[in-house]
Design an enzyme around this catalytic site. Structure first.
Site, PDB file in Angstrom:
ATOM      1  N   ASP A 272      45.685  -4.701  33.009  1.00  0.00           N
ATOM      2  CA  ASP A 272      45.654  -3.638  32.295  1.00  0.00           C
ATOM      3  C   ASP A 272      45.694  -4.072  30.345  1.00  0.00           C
ATOM      4  OD1 ASP A 272      45.761  -0.913  30.971  1.00  0.00           O
ATOM      5  OD2 ASP A 272      47.406  -0.089  32.403  1.00  0.00           O
TER       6      ASP A 272
ATOM      7  N   LYS B 164      41.850   3.993  22.556  1.00  0.00           N
ATOM      8  CA  LYS B 164      43.733   2.625  21.704  1.00  0.00           C
ATOM      9  C   LYS B 164      42.258   2.031  20.553  1.00  0.00           C
ATOM     10  CE  LYS B 164      46.824   4.319  24.848  1.00  0.00           C
ATOM     11  NZ  LYS B 164      46.986   5.140  25.351  1.00  0.00           N
TER      12      LYS B 164
ATOM     13  N   TRP C 103      53.607   2.000  32.804  1.00  0.00           N
ATOM     14  CA  TRP C 103      52.149   2.329  33.526  1.00  0.00           C
ATOM     15  C   TRP C 103      52.093   1.624  34.601  1.00  0.00           C
ATOM     16  CZ3 TRP C 103      49.696   6.496  32.080  1.00  0.00           C
ATOM     17  CH2 TRP C 103      50.099   6.935  31.387  1.00  0.00           C
TER      18      TRP C 103
HETATM   19  N1  PLP Z   1      48.116   2.069  31.206  1.00  0.00           N
HETATM   20  C1  PLP Z   1      48.237   2.245  29.710  1.00  0.00           C
HETATM   21  C2  PLP Z   1      49.369   0.412  29.027  1.00  0.00           C
HETATM   22  C3  PLP Z   1      48.884   3.434  28.778  1.00  0.00           C
HETATM   23  O1  PLP Z   1      48.516   2.986  27.955  1.00  0.00           O
HETATM   24  C4  PLP Z   1      47.869   4.186  29.405  1.00  0.00           C
HETATM   25  C5  PLP Z   1      48.001   6.135  28.597  1.00  0.00           C
HETATM   26  O2  PLP Z   1      48.358   5.367  27.849  1.00  0.00           O
HETATM   27  C6  PLP Z   1      47.235   3.898  30.710  1.00  0.00           C
HETATM   28  C7  PLP Z   1      47.137   2.941  31.023  1.00  0.00           C
HETATM   29  C8  PLP Z   1      46.601   5.565  31.669  1.00  0.00           C
HETATM   30  O3  PLP Z   1      45.481   5.547  30.448  1.00  0.00           O
HETATM   31  P1  PLP Z   1      44.531   6.936  30.880  1.00  0.00           P
HETATM   32  O4  PLP Z   1      44.948   8.485  30.146  1.00  0.00           O
HETATM   33  O5  PLP Z   1      43.019   6.561  30.356  1.00  0.00           O
HETATM   34  O6  PLP Z   1      44.329   7.265  32.373  1.00  0.00           O
END
Ligand code: PLP
Length: 356
Positions: free
Chosen positions: A166, A190, A99
């Site tokens: 994030d 989550k 991520w």
């Molecule tokens: N950042 C983290 C730490 C994540 O766990 C996730 C998705 O699981 C994301 C970003 C991406 O999120 P989204 O699917 O809402 O774009």
């Protein structure tokens, strides 16, 4: 058979939050209309938005001068919205996995982007520490919980530049010193709500420092000025967030969430370390995530992978398959996971050990 949802997200939510959402979809507040049918600008929905924003501030103890937004697009859209609003010349990213890398990739569209520290050398099995943060960065971006690799930054760090986090997968699992961050964001699916809404907590006076033209929807000021109602917000997920925030508050807030998270994690990591069949994948113990607990079979038992998965599934364990980049198993233990659920998984691991 009782099922325990260890899915990484979307994931388990408190049952009463689901029930209240279902009731609101059938008949919202007894008005004879579904929550899904009413205008976001109606007198019935406005208090939902306002209370949800207020409760985020209250539960996380957000200082004055920050706005809370509920947007669309997921955390993935924030990967480009962050640099659009904050990157003037140079941004720094801590690379702690998939991520973080995706966030960094998007920032490159907006300006110079450097990797300040990385744990790629050991497949992201630890959180980098002791690195220097250049003082000429516009911001440093960290991913506080790495959902895929199961590492977590348990404390808010001090840096000489703007800090952006994030917190998609650990928000509301511990008290956060929001004052250390200029922006905190994440997908809600989550610890906050169902999929479909993105939370952003942004410091108002940190905005407006870039010269570029920011497209209207990407400019945080568009949303802060309109109370997160510039366009139609995702009303049902916001309502679920509201009910979940009320639930968290009634349970004792993020301090209680943190205590429970530690209890669950201690129990499960304890079993992973004790059980001859398994080992944890995170090398540095202090970096082990309380939210996403990753483990694999020891090498001599590696061929039992599919068999253990089947055994656990038959015992009601749902969503424990590890991400393909890590393999093995991942038991995600978000706020709504009960200690009873973790005990059920532990006893499942113990019974499986007895067979071998
Ligand atoms: N950042 C983290 C730490 C994540 O766990 C996730 C998705 O699981 C994301 C970003 C991406 O999120 P989204 O699917 O809402 O774009």
């Amino acid at each position: 058979m009782k099922k325990y949802n260890f899915g990484a997200g979307p994931c388990v939510l408190p049952r009463e939050v689901i029930e209240k959402t279902a009731n609101a979809i059938l008949d919202f507040n007894g008005i004879g209309l579904s929550l899904a049918e009413i205008s976001h600008r109606s007198k019935d929905f406005k208090p939902v938005m306002e209370e949800a924003q207020q409760l985020v501030k209250e539960v996380l103890d957000v200082p004055e001068g920050y706005s809370v937004l509920f947007l669309g697009g997921g955390a993935s859209l924030q990967f480009c919205q962050i640099p659009a609003n904050f990157l003037v010349k140079k941004a720094g990213y801590v690379n702690t996995g998939a991520w973080a890398k995706k966030a960094m990739k998007e920032a490159k569209h907006f300006g110079e982007t450097i990797e300040v520290a990385s744990s790629a050398d050991d497949n992201y099995t630890y959180i980098p520490k002791g690195y220097e943060v250049p003082s000429d960065l516009d911001y440093l971006h960290v991913t506080t919980n790495n959902t895929i690799y199961g590492t977590e930054l348990h404390k808010d760090i001090d840096v000489p530049v703007r800090l952006i986090g994030d917190m998609s997968s650990d928000i509301f699992s511990r008290p956060v010193d929001v004052s250390k961050y200029d922006c905190i964001y994440g997908g809600a699916q989550k610890n906050l709500s169902m999929a479909g809404v993105t939370f952003v907590i942004v410091k108002d006076d940190a905005l407006g420092n870039v010269e570029r033209e920011i497209p209207t929807m990407l400019d945080y000021r568009t949303h802060t000025k309109k109370g997160s109602m510039f366009n139609t917000p995702p009303v049902v997920p916001i309502y679920t967030a509201l009910e979940n925030l009320r639930w968290m508050k009634a349970q004792g807030g993020v301090k209680t969430m943190e205590k429970r998270a530690k209890e669950r994690a201690d129990l499960l990591y304890g079993e992973i370390d004790r059980n001859k069949l398994f080992r944890g994948t995170v090398k540095c113990e202090e970096d082990r995530s309380y939210m996403n607990i990753c483990f694999v079979l020891n090498d001599e038992y590696a061929d039992l992978q599919d068999d253990f998965f089947k055994f656990a599934t038959e015992r009601g364990m749902v969503g424990i398959k590890g991400h393909r980049d890590v393999g093995g198993f991942r038991a995600s233990c978000y706020n709504a996971m009960t200690i009873e659920g973790v005990k059920a998984l532990v006893s499942c691991m113990q019974d499986y050990e007895k067979k071998h």
